[in-house]
Scaffold this motif. Sequence first.
Motif, mmCIF file in Angstrom:
data_model
loop_
_atom_site.group_PDB
_atom_site.id
_atom_site.type_symbol
_atom_site.label_atom_id
_atom_site.label_comp_id
_atom_site.label_asym_id
_atom_site.label_seq_id
_atom_site.Cartn_x
_atom_site.Cartn_y
_atom_site.Cartn_z
ATOM 1 N N ARG A 22 0.757 -1.167 0.093
ATOM 2 C CA ARG A 22 0.045 0.018 -0.119
ATOM 3 C C ARG A 22 0.945 1.260 -0.239
ATOM 4 O O ARG A 22 0.618 2.192 -0.659
ATOM 5 C CB ARG A 22 -0.916 0.131 1.206
ATOM 6 C CG ARG A 22 -2.040 -0.897 1.184
ATOM 7 C CD ARG A 22 -2.936 -0.799 2.330
ATOM 8 N NE ARG A 22 -3.940 -1.805 2.233
ATOM 9 C CZ ARG A 22 -5.193 -1.785 3.003
ATOM 10 N NH1 ARG A 22 -5.370 -0.717 4.020
ATOM 11 N NH2 ARG A 22 -5.972 -2.631 3.163
ATOM 12 N N VAL A 23 2.072 1.195 0.766
ATOM 13 C CA VAL A 23 2.763 2.375 0.750
ATOM 14 C C VAL A 23 3.564 2.287 -0.594
ATOM 15 O O VAL A 23 3.617 3.687 -1.202
ATOM 16 C CB VAL A 23 4.010 2.227 1.814
ATOM 17 C CG1 VAL A 23 5.308 3.434 1.603
ATOM 18 C CG2 VAL A 23 3.230 2.262 3.385
ATOM 19 N N ILE A 24 4.191 1.502 -1.043
ATOM 20 C CA ILE A 24 4.824 1.769 -2.337
ATOM 21 C C ILE A 24 4.088 2.024 -3.476
ATOM 22 O O ILE A 24 4.132 2.781 -4.517
ATOM 23 C CB ILE A 24 5.360 0.127 -2.788
ATOM 24 C CG1 ILE A 24 6.371 -0.020 -1.734
ATOM 25 C CG2 ILE A 24 6.101 0.083 -4.032
ATOM 26 C CD1 ILE A 24 7.171 -1.420 -1.951
ATOM 27 N N ALA A 158 15.703 -2.730 -2.306
ATOM 28 C CA ALA A 158 14.663 -2.777 -3.436
ATOM 29 C C ALA A 158 13.322 -2.275 -3.119
ATOM 30 O O ALA A 158 12.905 -1.481 -3.819
ATOM 31 C CB ALA A 158 14.589 -4.242 -3.887
ATOM 32 N N GLY A 159 12.679 -2.475 -1.918
ATOM 33 C CA GLY A 159 11.407 -1.845 -1.536
ATOM 34 C C GLY A 159 11.536 -0.322 -1.486
ATOM 35 O O GLY A 159 10.443 0.066 -2.089
ATOM 36 N N LEU A 164 10.220 4.823 -4.492
ATOM 37 C CA LEU A 164 10.682 6.076 -5.141
ATOM 38 C C LEU A 164 10.227 6.059 -6.636
ATOM 39 O O LEU A 164 9.651 6.860 -7.047
ATOM 40 C CB LEU A 164 12.134 6.203 -4.927
ATOM 41 C CG LEU A 164 12.669 6.508 -3.466
ATOM 42 C CD1 LEU A 164 14.089 6.644 -3.761
ATOM 43 C CD2 LEU A 164 11.893 7.677 -2.985
ATOM 44 N N LEU A 165 10.424 4.721 -7.202
ATOM 45 C CA LEU A 165 9.949 4.828 -8.751
ATOM 46 C C LEU A 165 8.440 4.975 -8.977
ATOM 47 O O LEU A 165 7.968 5.686 -9.829
ATOM 48 C CB LEU A 165 10.442 3.598 -9.312
ATOM 49 C CG LEU A 165 12.008 3.291 -9.337
ATOM 50 C CD1 LEU A 165 12.263 1.833 -9.844
ATOM 51 C CD2 LEU A 165 12.522 4.217 -10.426
ATOM 52 N N SER A 166 7.690 4.413 -7.770
ATOM 53 C CA SER A 166 6.206 4.659 -8.003
ATOM 54 C C SER A 166 5.915 6.053 -7.922
ATOM 55 O O SER A 166 4.574 6.109 -8.360
ATOM 56 C CB SER A 166 5.675 3.656 -6.851
ATOM 57 O OG SER A 166 5.761 4.254 -5.601
ATOM 58 N N GLN A 167 6.760 6.870 -7.239
ATOM 59 C CA GLN A 167 6.305 8.326 -7.268
ATOM 60 C C GLN A 167 6.655 8.972 -8.584
ATOM 61 O O GLN A 167 6.370 10.210 -8.617
ATOM 62 C CB GLN A 167 6.983 9.006 -5.973
ATOM 63 C CG GLN A 167 6.746 8.516 -4.694
ATOM 64 C CD GLN A 167 7.506 8.846 -3.573
ATOM 65 O OE1 GLN A 167 7.728 10.114 -3.494
ATOM 66 N NE2 GLN A 167 7.913 7.883 -2.718
ATOM 67 N N GLU A 207 12.391 13.614 -10.159
ATOM 68 C CA GLU A 207 10.819 13.563 -10.033
ATOM 69 C C GLU A 207 10.609 13.522 -8.702
ATOM 70 O O GLU A 207 9.631 13.818 -8.089
ATOM 71 C CB GLU A 207 10.426 12.225 -10.918
ATOM 72 C CG GLU A 207 8.726 12.153 -10.674
ATOM 73 C CD GLU A 207 8.009 12.973 -11.562
ATOM 74 O OE1 GLU A 207 6.695 13.271 -11.386
ATOM 75 O OE2 GLU A 207 8.412 13.619 -12.461
ATOM 76 N N ALA A 208 11.510 12.705 -8.038
ATOM 77 C CA ALA A 208 11.181 12.352 -6.586
ATOM 78 C C ALA A 208 11.252 13.768 -5.695
ATOM 79 O O ALA A 208 10.636 14.007 -4.583
ATOM 80 C CB ALA A 208 11.887 11.324 -5.991
#
Length: 224
Positions: A22-24, A158-159, A164-167, A207-208
Amino acid sequence: MPTGKKHVAVLRDSVQDALRDRVISGQLPPGSRLVERQLAQELDVSRVPVREALRALEREGFVEERPTRGMVVRRLSDDDLETLYQVRSALEEILCRRLVRTLDEQGLDRLQAVVDRTAAAIDSGDSEGAVAANASFHEVLVEEADSRVLASVIEPVAGQIRWLLSQHSDVGTMNAEHQVILAALRDRDADRAIEACRHHLISSRAEASSMSPGKRDLDQESGN
């Protein structure tokens, strides 16, 4: 180990995985309050595995405890971001140099399938599917490197890297950058692949950082 303890451990791990996802995915953005009672109801479990899962996620760096708000989804500081990207950059250089030696046609096809799946999700307007597919590109890279040592070193961060990539809101740009990385790997050009990864890193780092600390702090202050 007694069956009862096994069940508790499995339940805790399941809750931990669910909350991490849910966080990612952004369902629980930075600043979100994590109320044990509410989460237990949503996940249909007691508060004990939720409490244990939150402590585990705190150790992983996804959540933190604040004196006045309890457990909340952590907002990474600029220093956290910089350090994570430095770690990622160093690991990706090692990864690329190994991949140009280990990638076979089947591995290249797997990566191409991820790129194609992302493009299809973008075309259909499935932004959540596109984000998930983009994240899986990096997972496949690690799998295809076929190194337990490298995987074990990458796994702890990795998590947070997926988080970060999901943002990164521009999934099309991310997928285009993945295609450049894939093309370099297909040509067995380690230096070009490393440079493509660095460019990808700079893009996702910018982006982050695009959301100011003040705005990030206010993301969920109003009610979650």
